[in-house]
Write a protein that holds these residues in place. Structure first.
Motif, PDB file in Angstrom:
ATOM      1  N   ALA B  44       0.863  -1.180   0.000  1.00 27.52           N
ATOM      2  CA  ALA B  44       0.000   0.000   0.000  1.00 27.52           C
ATOM      3  C   ALA B  44       0.897   1.227   0.000  1.00 27.52           C
ATOM      4  O   ALA B  44       1.570   1.519   0.978  1.00 27.52           O
ATOM      5  N   PRO B  45       0.951   1.924  -1.103  1.00 33.84           N
ATOM      6  CA  PRO B  45       1.911   3.010  -1.228  1.00 33.84           C
ATOM      7  C   PRO B  45       1.507   4.244  -0.431  1.00 33.84           C
ATOM      8  O   PRO B  45       0.331   4.472  -0.187  1.00 33.84           O
ATOM      9  N   VAL B  46       2.506   5.013  -0.015  1.00 29.96           N
ATOM     10  CA  VAL B  46       2.267   6.261   0.689  1.00 29.96           C
ATOM     11  C   VAL B  46       1.801   7.343  -0.278  1.00 29.96           C
ATOM     12  O   VAL B  46       1.190   8.322   0.110  1.00 29.96           O
ATOM     13  N   GLU B  47       2.109   7.177  -1.547  1.00 29.89           N
ATOM     14  CA  GLU B  47       1.844   8.219  -2.532  1.00 29.89           C
ATOM     15  C   GLU B  47       0.681   7.799  -3.427  1.00 29.89           C
ATOM     16  O   GLU B  47       0.369   6.616  -3.548  1.00 29.89           O
ATOM     17  N   ASP B  48       0.106   8.787  -4.110  1.00 34.30           N
ATOM     18  CA  ASP B  48      -0.946   8.496  -5.070  1.00 34.30           C
ATOM     19  C   ASP B  48      -0.368   8.069  -6.411  1.00 34.30           C
ATOM     20  O   ASP B  48      -1.089   7.566  -7.259  1.00 34.30           O
ATOM     21  N   HIS B 225      10.583  19.239  -1.057  1.00 33.07           N
ATOM     22  CA  HIS B 225      10.655  17.907  -0.443  1.00 33.07           C
ATOM     23  C   HIS B 225       9.415  17.060  -0.707  1.00 33.07           C
ATOM     24  O   HIS B 225       9.524  15.890  -1.047  1.00 33.07           O
ATOM     25  N   ALA B 226       8.240  17.656  -0.497  1.00 32.25           N
ATOM     26  CA  ALA B 226       7.006  16.870  -0.570  1.00 32.25           C
ATOM     27  C   ALA B 226       5.877  17.728  -1.110  1.00 32.25           C
ATOM     28  O   ALA B 226       5.805  18.928  -0.841  1.00 32.25           O
ATOM     29  N   LEU B 227       5.006  17.094  -1.891  1.00 25.97           N
ATOM     30  CA  LEU B 227       3.832  17.771  -2.466  1.00 25.97           C
ATOM     31  C   LEU B 227       2.599  16.912  -2.194  1.00 25.97           C
ATOM     32  O   LEU B 227       2.672  15.680  -2.216  1.00 25.97           O
ATOM     33  N   ARG B 228       1.479  17.563  -2.000  1.00 25.46           N
ATOM     34  CA  ARG B 228       0.227  16.825  -1.808  1.00 25.46           C
ATOM     35  C   ARG B 228      -0.922  17.701  -2.255  1.00 25.46           C
ATOM     36  O   ARG B 228      -0.950  18.896  -1.909  1.00 25.46           O
ATOM     37  N   ASP B 229      -1.853  17.126  -3.025  1.00 26.03           N
ATOM     38  CA  ASP B 229      -3.066  17.902  -3.319  1.00 26.03           C
ATOM     39  C   ASP B 229      -4.156  17.494  -2.328  1.00 26.03           C
ATOM     40  O   ASP B 229      -4.456  16.317  -2.174  1.00 26.03           O
ATOM     41  N   PRO B 230      -4.712  18.466  -1.644  1.00 28.40           N
ATOM     42  CA  PRO B 230      -5.678  18.162  -0.573  1.00 28.40           C
ATOM     43  C   PRO B 230      -7.065  17.852  -1.136  1.00 28.40           C
ATOM     44  O   PRO B 230      -7.954  18.684  -1.055  1.00 28.40           O
ATOM     45  N   LEU B 239      -2.260  17.332   5.303  1.00 30.33           N
ATOM     46  CA  LEU B 239      -1.228  17.658   6.299  1.00 30.33           C
ATOM     47  C   LEU B 239      -0.935  16.449   7.183  1.00 30.33           C
ATOM     48  O   LEU B 239       0.221  16.174   7.522  1.00 30.33           O
ATOM     49  N   ASN B 240      -1.984  15.724   7.588  1.00 22.99           N
ATOM     50  CA  ASN B 240      -1.762  14.540   8.416  1.00 22.99           C
ATOM     51  C   ASN B 240      -0.954  13.481   7.673  1.00 22.99           C
ATOM     52  O   ASN B 240      -0.081  12.830   8.263  1.00 22.99           O
ATOM     53  N   GLU B 241      -1.235  13.290   6.391  1.00 19.12           N
ATOM     54  CA  GLU B 241      -0.502  12.278   5.625  1.00 19.12           C
ATOM     55  C   GLU B 241       0.966  12.681   5.475  1.00 19.12           C
ATOM     56  O   GLU B 241       1.862  11.842   5.594  1.00 19.12           O
ATOM     57  N   LEU B 242       1.204  13.972   5.219  1.00 13.63           N
ATOM     58  CA  LEU B 242       2.593  14.440   5.098  1.00 13.63           C
ATOM     59  C   LEU B 242       3.327  14.304   6.435  1.00 13.63           C
ATOM     60  O   LEU B 242       4.495  13.910   6.483  1.00 13.63           O
ATOM     61  N   ALA B 243       2.642  14.633   7.531  1.00 15.33           N
ATOM     62  CA  ALA B 243       3.268  14.530   8.855  1.00 15.33           C
ATOM     63  C   ALA B 243       3.580  13.074   9.192  1.00 15.33           C
ATOM     64  O   ALA B 243       4.664  12.759   9.706  1.00 15.33           O
ATOM     65  N   GLY B 320       3.793  12.911  13.150  1.00 13.06           N
ATOM     66  CA  GLY B 320       2.440  12.665  12.677  1.00 13.06           C
ATOM     67  C   GLY B 320       1.415  13.638  13.253  1.00 13.06           C
ATOM     68  O   GLY B 320       0.261  13.621  12.838  1.00 13.06           O
ATOM     69  N   ARG B 321       1.813  14.493  14.192  1.00 12.70           N
ATOM     70  CA  ARG B 321       0.868  15.403  14.831  1.00 12.70           C
ATOM     71  C   ARG B 321       0.762  16.711  14.050  1.00 12.70           C
ATOM     72  O   ARG B 321       1.776  17.352  13.765  1.00 12.70           O
TER      73      ARG B 321
END
Lengths: 346, 346
Positions: B44-48, B225-230, B239-243, B320-321
């Motif tokens: 189960a990957p951390v990324e999309d 470092h890291a990108l995420r589309d919410p 934010l929780n997934e990145l943390a 993770g917080r």
């Protein structure tokens, strides 16, 4: 949330046509849908897999949705079928699978154990193929808004170095090879389907064909002109598509096409034509005559091609016309099936 | 053919758990489903999106199913959303789209005109992105077995040469950037959805972000470092997934997060937290502090990043917080949403 929810949204037209079940059955209706709805906007490809330049290499991509009912059937389930189906679509372009993507649409209320079983089956089938499932997606829709579970698999493949396979490359004189008996998948689904009351021991032929194709390309190289797996619409659709794409005729020797006895009797009972029943584990090839025997031998050397045989030849035409020589020596036209013979077969 | 058709097939377990709508909502329930059902069988990957070695190059793959209801909404429709969603999943790994695959599951009875409109929208969105749709698939299921139309898009992408983007690369001290206002997509869907009686002029922010990401990587290189589309689960989930993936804390400055007035009032009315509402046209980035201003300037130079801003920083933890400094200076914990706030948002 009901299925009519979008009637008050900005629906763009008053056009009264509606999609029929037969539009998804791989036959004439489907071809019309593609021509009418898809082609005006997107290139409608002749092949199930596309070749895409990627850096110095060529990537092959194929995507397929699986909606088979029932989800578990003799010889497989929606998970293994989804892996095999996409691996085989890549193989029909002469590609070996490099990675798979997996997308679920799940109906609320699906037993978690069933999702677990399907996922285990996906994993086992992918392991047996030797391809990793690298990414996925999970959506859940309200109860009544889907039928349990739909699975969409997409494959990335790498072309065999010798592959020049395309549905358009069929030529007059090509030998038509079939890798094995037809009709098992469709018959197995019918047997498993509620309410038909058939008792038969036919199991689906669902299996990966990429190693068989690699062996054929090793043996025949560029002389392997075209490959097709006769899934929806069966052998009839596959031969018609090859004839149309190559602008050739195909003359098929009907008694040479292996139909297992159990398949034949189930088809008799139900008034189905075995030529139109779906398969998930065999392929048709158009091969230059100088390489046909070599390719046939390579096929027979593999378990999934043990029963491979010559079933006909490509002729000058009329282009797109498929005929079958019957047992008594007469000729019949093998048409592209109109619509659904067996809906939701894959 | 009814939805219970498979009760008499070989269902593999007597397990009584069932899938809930919330299992598809991008929150805690979904994480549990992945851990419980997927991870035992598939990684189960951390990324999309996944990075796959392909010859000398690295290919990026992402797949996504779209089940949004209604299918047409202010600012887009299921077709454009499917293109943007997959292009953006590729972009969040630092990849530019090379090719798209398109798979439809259609309910029998769907107006053909609607399928035509969605297909035109897919084509227009892909053209605007500059990516070809290279292959596709069409399945039709019986009336009542799907909700009109489900679309699965899969993208093949090529990594930006400077990209070393991964959700796991967030580091203490990283600056948290947000590319624009939040909450528009979820609010637009709610507004369009039958029965809620909201009147608002909020349109979805659905749009492609690959050019914005390319500009960020041109400016910041490995320091991005890291990108995420919410998307599902909103900013809170992103934010929780990145943390969690970076084993860092994230402290977010709540008043710095731009929430349009119309979104804020719709959320007030409905008891929704704008941090948990889905977006389809913005991104969160964790950037090394030495590059943050340069990357921010590059973002603001593009229309889709014109309102980009600093919303917080990565801290040592607890890992993770995610916390938010409120307007009055207190801190609240921003949890991963439990399950569905707005089902079928994408």
């Amino acid at each position: 949330m009901n299925p009519q929810a979008c009637t008050d949204c900005t629906r763009p037209s008053v056009d009264q046509e509606r999609i029929l079940l037969g539009h998804g059955a791989g036959g004439q209706l489907m071809a019309e849908l593609l021509n009418d709805v898809i082609t005006p906007h997107l290139a409608a490809p002749v092949e199930d897999a596309a070749v895409v330049p990627f850096g110095a290499a060529r990537a092959v991509l194929s995507t397929d949705g699986f909606v088979v009912t029932p989800r578990f059937f003799p010889g497989g389930d929606i998970g293994s079928l989804a892996v095999h189906g996409t691996v085989n679509d890549l193989a029909m372009r002469g590609a070996a699978p490099v990675a798979l993507c997996l997308a679920y649409v799940i109906e609320e209320g699906l037993p978690t154990a069933e999702l677990r079983a399907v996922t285990a089956s996906v994993a086992a089938a992918a392991r047996a193929v030797g391809v990793p499932v690298v990414t996925g997606d999970t959506k859940v829709v309200n109860r009544g808004c889907a039928d349990g579970l739909f699975v969409t698999t997409t494959g990335l493949g790498r072309l065999h170095p010798a592959a020049r396979v395309s549905a358009t490359r069929g030529r007059r004189g090509d030998v038509v090879l079939l890798s094995g008996p037809i009709g098992a998948h469709g018959t197995a689904i019918l047997t498993a389907r509620e309410g038909l009351g058939l008792a038969s021991d036919v199991a689906s032929d669902s299996r990966p064909l990429h190693r068989l194709v690699a062996a054929m390309l090793d043996a025949g190289g560029e002389d392997v002109h075209a490959l097709r797996d006769p899934t929806r619409g069966g052998l009839a659709a596959a031969l018609n598509e090859l004839a149309a794409a190559g602008r050739i005729g195909i003359e098929c020797d009907e008694p040479a096409v292996p139909v297992p006895a159990a398949v034949a009797s189930a088809c008799d009972l139900l008034g189905l034509d075995p030529f139109e029943v779906a398969n998930e584990g065999c392929l048709v090839a158009l091969v230059h005559p100088r390489a046909a025997q070599r390719v046939l031998a390579a096929m027979r050397a593999r378990p999934e091609g043990a029963d491979a045989t010559v079933i006909g030849e490509a002729t000058a035409g009329p282009p797109g016309r498929v005929t079958a020589r019957t047992l008594v020596g007469s000729h019949r036209i093998v048409d592209l099936p109109l619509g659904e013979q067996l809906p939701r077969i894959c």
